[in-house]
Write a protein that holds these residues in place. Structure first.
Motif, PDB file in Angstrom:
ATOM      1  N   MET A  79       9.818   3.568  -4.264  1.00 26.86           N
ATOM      2  CA  MET A  79       9.809   4.939  -4.736  1.00 26.86           C
ATOM      3  C   MET A  79       8.389   5.431  -5.015  1.00 26.86           C
ATOM      4  O   MET A  79       7.528   4.680  -5.439  1.00 26.86           O
ATOM      5  N   HIS A  80       8.186   6.717  -4.753  1.00 25.20           N
ATOM      6  CA  HIS A  80       6.951   7.385  -5.130  1.00 25.20           C
ATOM      7  C   HIS A  80       7.120   7.859  -6.565  1.00 25.20           C
ATOM      8  O   HIS A  80       8.183   8.347  -6.940  1.00 25.20           O
ATOM      9  N   GLY A  81       6.074   7.711  -7.353  1.00 22.50           N
ATOM     10  CA  GLY A  81       6.171   8.030  -8.783  1.00 22.50           C
ATOM     11  C   GLY A  81       6.382   9.501  -9.104  1.00 22.50           C
ATOM     12  O   GLY A  81       6.872   9.828 -10.168  1.00 22.50           O
ATOM     13  N   SER A  82       6.032  10.403  -8.169  1.00 19.44           N
ATOM     14  CA  SER A  82       6.157  11.850  -8.413  1.00 19.44           C
ATOM     15  C   SER A  82       5.757  12.224  -9.838  1.00 19.44           C
ATOM     16  O   SER A  82       6.578  12.727 -10.616  1.00 19.44           O
ATOM     17  N   HIS A 103       0.839  -1.200   0.000  1.00 17.49           N
ATOM     18  CA  HIS A 103       0.000   0.000   0.000  1.00 17.49           C
ATOM     19  C   HIS A 103       0.871   1.244   0.000  1.00 17.49           C
ATOM     20  O   HIS A 103       1.562   1.520   0.980  1.00 17.49           O
ATOM     21  N   ASP A 104       0.851   1.954  -1.102  1.00 18.69           N
ATOM     22  CA  ASP A 104       1.555   3.234  -1.187  1.00 18.69           C
ATOM     23  C   ASP A 104       0.597   4.308  -0.686  1.00 18.69           C
ATOM     24  O   ASP A 104      -0.412   4.595  -1.335  1.00 18.69           O
ATOM     25  N   VAL A 105       0.906   4.866   0.483  1.00 25.90           N
ATOM     26  CA  VAL A 105       0.007   5.868   1.068  1.00 25.90           C
ATOM     27  C   VAL A 105       0.419   7.240   0.536  1.00 25.90           C
ATOM     28  O   VAL A 105       1.180   7.963   1.161  1.00 25.90           O
ATOM     29  N   ASP A 106      -0.100   7.570  -0.636  1.00 22.90           N
ATOM     30  CA  ASP A 106       0.263   8.842  -1.259  1.00 22.90           C
ATOM     31  C   ASP A 106      -0.356  10.009  -0.510  1.00 22.90           C
ATOM     32  O   ASP A 106       0.222  11.087  -0.440  1.00 22.90           O
ATOM     33  N   LYS A 107      -1.575   9.800   0.008  1.00 26.39           N
ATOM     34  CA  LYS A 107      -2.268  10.841   0.770  1.00 26.39           C
ATOM     35  C   LYS A 107      -3.365  10.179   1.599  1.00 26.39           C
ATOM     36  O   LYS A 107      -3.602   8.986   1.474  1.00 26.39           O
ATOM     37  N   TYR A 114       9.217   2.997   3.767  1.00 29.57           N
ATOM     38  CA  TYR A 114       9.426   4.383   3.324  1.00 29.57           C
ATOM     39  C   TYR A 114       9.101   4.527   1.838  1.00 29.57           C
ATOM     40  O   TYR A 114       9.690   3.872   0.992  1.00 29.57           O
ATOM     41  N   HIS A 115       8.142   5.401   1.538  1.00 27.91           N
ATOM     42  CA  HIS A 115       7.758   5.711   0.161  1.00 27.91           C
ATOM     43  C   HIS A 115       8.529   6.970  -0.240  1.00 27.91           C
ATOM     44  O   HIS A 115       8.067   8.083  -0.034  1.00 27.91           O
ATOM     45  N   TYR A 116       9.716   6.770  -0.770  1.00 34.87           N
ATOM     46  CA  TYR A 116      10.639   7.898  -0.903  1.00 34.87           C
ATOM     47  C   TYR A 116      10.483   8.678  -2.207  1.00 34.87           C
ATOM     48  O   TYR A 116      10.079   8.133  -3.228  1.00 34.87           O
TER      49      TYR A 116
END
Ligand SMILES: [Zn+2]
Length: 254
Positions: free
Chosen positions: A131-134, A43-47, A94-96
């Protein structure tokens, strides 16, 4: 057509995978000793961390561990929520996005990666990162590892580097559909197979038929899954009606 991407359907998906004989591992657990017939819930917690808390409780009710990746930005980083999730037996990772935050400056980004990792590790034993996709940044956060190795920071796994996606099926809910990853340039796994499902119900069917491969990583972004669409939509409609009514009243009074 039933609404997809609700927690009710998510629960059905997990139950179908359990019925199909899968076990569940955190990503760290998978890196340490991957099971033969296993699912990694990522789970990528983007927000909206509260959505992650709801998902974590549901998984805990079913006795399943998952891996939750938090960003350091305010929209994601909520230590109270993170502690609650860790307390349910889930992994915190860590979603960096340090390279994007540092505007491409490699040295600054590596320092920032270390600092952020230390901040999280003061509370959680962070063993993995992704990594976060940004999407709005020109910097690809993975490029951080062109000059350094994340293992030097005690990170034992980064899905984009450590999973062989030609054997592990990667399913991601990009764009609230399971075959939308082709439109997302960065959240795409190397060597990935063609998509096999669009709706969650399709995956449930495949699981119950025994047609899924033996190892899966399911990347579900918690903020995309909720039961609250209906009240929210009704609130919106109610608000519009109120506004129209106000305008009528205003016009009459003019
Ligand atoms: Zn992300």
């Amino acid at each position: 057509m039933n609404r997809d991407f609700t927690l009710t359907i998510y629960r059905r998906l997990l139950e179908a995978l359990l019925d199909a004989g899968y076990s569940f591992q955190t990503f760290a657990g998978f890196m340490e000793a991957a099971g033969d017939r296993t699912v990694v819930l990522r789970h990528d917690v983007d927000k909206r961390p509260a959505f992650a808390a709801a998902m974590a409780r549901l998984e805990h009710e079913l006795g399943l561990p998952a891996s939750y990746y938090f960003r350091v930005v305010e929209a994601s980083y909520d230590e109270r929520v993170m502690q609650g999730i860790a307390g349910l037996g889930h992994e915190i990772g860590y979603h960096y996005e340090d390279l994007a935050l540092a505007n491409g400056d490699m040295a600054t980004a590596l320092q920032s990666f270390q600092r952020n990792l230390e901040r999280m590790r003061a509370i959680f034993p962070v063993k993995t990162a992704c990594m976060h996709g940004s999407p709005l940044s020109r910097w690809d956060n993975r490029s951080l590892w062109q000059s350094r190795d994340y293992r030097d920071f005690g990170i034992i796994g980064e899905p984009y580097y450590d999973i062989d996606f030609s054997t592990v099926l990667y399913l991601t809910d990009t764009g609230r559909r399971w075959d939308g990853d082709r439109v997302n340039v960065r959240d795409r796994a190397q060597g990935q197979r063609a998509s096999i499902a669009r709706r969650t119900g399709d995956i449930i069917k495949l699981a119950l038929q025994g047609s899924l491969p033996s190892q899966l990583m399911i990347n579900a972004h918690p903020q995309r899954w909720s039961e609250t669409f209906l009240p929210w939509a009704m609130e919106l409609v109610a608000q519009n009606i109120k506004n129209i009514a106000k305008r009528i009243v205003a016009r009459r009074q003019a």
